[in-house]
Scaffold this active site. Sequence first.
Site, PDB file in Angstrom:
ATOM      1  N   GLN A  56     -39.943 -11.564  24.033  1.00 26.78           N
ATOM      2  CA  GLN A  56     -38.692 -11.853  23.334  1.00 26.78           C
ATOM      3  C   GLN A  56     -37.503 -11.818  24.290  1.00 26.78           C
ATOM      4  OE1 GLN A  56     -39.119  -8.687  20.410  1.00 26.78           O
ATOM      5  NE2 GLN A  56     -39.797 -10.200  18.908  1.00 26.78           N
ATOM      6  N   CYS A  57     -37.663 -12.441  25.432  1.00 27.12           N
ATOM      7  CA  CYS A  57     -36.670 -12.414  26.501  1.00 27.12           C
ATOM      8  C   CYS A  57     -36.199 -13.845  26.770  1.00 27.12           C
ATOM      9  CB  CYS A  57     -37.323 -11.825  27.756  1.00 27.12           C
ATOM     10  SG  CYS A  57     -36.292 -11.797  29.230  1.00 27.12           S
ATOM     11  N   ALA A  58     -35.008 -13.994  27.295  1.00 24.76           N
ATOM     12  CA  ALA A  58     -34.522 -15.329  27.669  1.00 24.76           C
ATOM     13  C   ALA A  58     -35.405 -15.961  28.740  1.00 24.76           C
ATOM     14  CB  ALA A  58     -33.083 -15.240  28.160  1.00 24.76           C
TER      15      ALA A  58
END
Length: 177
Positions: A56-58
């Site tokens: 759930q990271c850029a």
Amino acid sequence: MKRLAQLFAGLSVSLAFVAVAWAGVSGHRFSNIDGGQLAMDDWAGRPVLVVNTASQCAYTPQYAQLQTLYDRYKARGLVVLAVPSDDFRQELGSAAEVKEFCELTFGLDMPMTDITHVTGALAHPFYAQVRDETGFEPRWNFHKVLIGPEGQVAATWGSGTRPLSPPVIQAIEALLD
């Protein structure tokens, strides 16, 4: 004869040092996301790109490039090891969720560890050793550590360096058979 004994004594100390240096960071084991263990020793003689990841990271889209890198170079010996971590509070709640997300979203089939600490006092021994020997420690998700065939840290990159960028490709190709 005394001089010869001194020479051999020094040689054995030097050889012991070389044996330790040769092992490098290759002696570590990780819990496999599928159960069991992943042993770095199983990949001795091959370059291994170890990447701390999060779902759930850029930077999560880098999974696609990691899979492309793995597909492109695995026949020549490269291993890409994804190490999911929640140290930066961006990982899913369980290893099963991580595995499903990665398989469905990115078609990942590269080796993956269970959710693992990569920083601080709870860091996995691999990451602690890399930090102690090189000063490199992940400061965010998708930091990359390239381990050479002899177990040495060959290169490190931060999150912003994409897996298919020229510096990463050049470093990997230099280590391939």
